[in-house]
Design an enzyme around this catalytic site. Sequence first.
Site, short mmCIF file in Angstrom:
data_model
loop_
_atom_site.label_atom_id
_atom_site.label_comp_id
_atom_site.label_asym_id
_atom_site.label_seq_id
_atom_site.Cartn_x
_atom_site.Cartn_y
_atom_site.Cartn_z
N CYS A 1 0.84 -1.20 0.00
CA CYS A 1 0.00 0.00 0.00
C CYS A 1 0.88 1.26 0.00
O CYS A 1 1.53 1.54 -0.99
CB CYS A 1 -0.97 -0.06 1.19
SG CYS A 1 -2.40 1.01 0.96
N HIS B 1 -3.34 -5.81 0.99
CA HIS B 1 -2.65 -6.03 2.28
C HIS B 1 -2.59 -7.50 2.66
O HIS B 1 -3.49 -7.99 3.37
CB HIS B 1 -3.42 -5.29 3.38
CG HIS B 1 -3.30 -3.80 3.31
ND1 HIS B 1 -2.34 -3.10 4.00
CD2 HIS B 1 -4.04 -2.88 2.63
CE1 HIS B 1 -2.48 -1.80 3.76
NE2 HIS B 1 -3.50 -1.64 2.93
N GLU C 1 -0.78 -8.80 4.91
CA GLU C 1 -0.59 -8.93 6.37
C GLU C 1 -1.93 -8.95 7.12
O GLU C 1 -1.96 -9.23 8.30
CB GLU C 1 0.31 -7.81 6.89
CG GLU C 1 -0.35 -6.48 7.17
CD GLU C 1 -0.60 -5.64 5.92
OE1 GLU C 1 -0.46 -6.16 4.80
OE2 GLU C 1 -0.97 -4.46 6.06
#
Lengths: 82, 213
Positions: B87, B195, B197
């Site tokens: 990002c 994302h 994560e």
Amino acid sequence: MFKVKVHVMLKDDVLDPQGKTVSHSLDHLGYKGLSNMKIGKYIEFKVDSTDEATTKAQVDKMAKDVLSNPVIEKYEFYMERV
Amino acid sequence: MKYGVVVFPGSNCDSDCYHAVTDQLHEEAVYIWHEEASLPNGLDVIVLPGGFSYGDYLRCGAISKFSKIMQEVIKFANNGGYVIGICNGFQILTECGLLPGALLMNTSQKFICKSLELEVVNNQTSFTKTFTPGEIITVPIAHGEGRYHIDENGLKELMANDQIAFKYVNNPNGSIADIAGIFNKKKNVLGMMPHPERCLFRNRKSLNILDIK
């Protein structure tokens, strides 16, 4: 001392949705005949210097390296002695 | 493997990345403050997390590229170290020139936050080796400025060098060629808007992108 005005705009081939939306809104409000609206950035500052050529070169480098991203943006600047 | 998670003023996915690496992948991770002039010893992977570094002032990632730590990250990447920018991290990687192109405001002009499907384009890299080519994975996005842009020649070069990592199945932001993530030529640097994560429980397989062994 110089006063510097820098304009940073998206390159012509890069879509500017903001300009497009504002242009459409104005059209709806009755402002007809608008086209190619682009929204960019205007940056102004002063440089404490007496030498025009050196200042111009310095501002050009700043505009190229920091104030704009040459991948998507173009810039132009104006200087006046104050 | 030892991971370093860079923390800029305004980063807000740094803890997510740290916990994904330590709690889920069971690897070592350290935080690296942006003012550090050198990297911790023995790092294998650097993560540039999402957020709004330096308030996204001027352009997303524009100020971060001049931070002290980024000069070290650039050297690390040029020496073959693994770098993943997620990002805002992706925006920083394009601004500093480790990856080509740039990220612009979404065509809709809206901040979009939702899970969506990505197609794995190149699985011959350390980041994507656990996927099959064309595999569809789900990863959330959360960005306002994620429209990937590159000129025509640049796009040809990306395709010729197999640098496209992921494509959106349903393009949410107007990215050219549906691009969601790209590699550098050497494939040791990955930048992506989605994302991974955040895939700790649901869509857990997508977390493999961070699992570099």
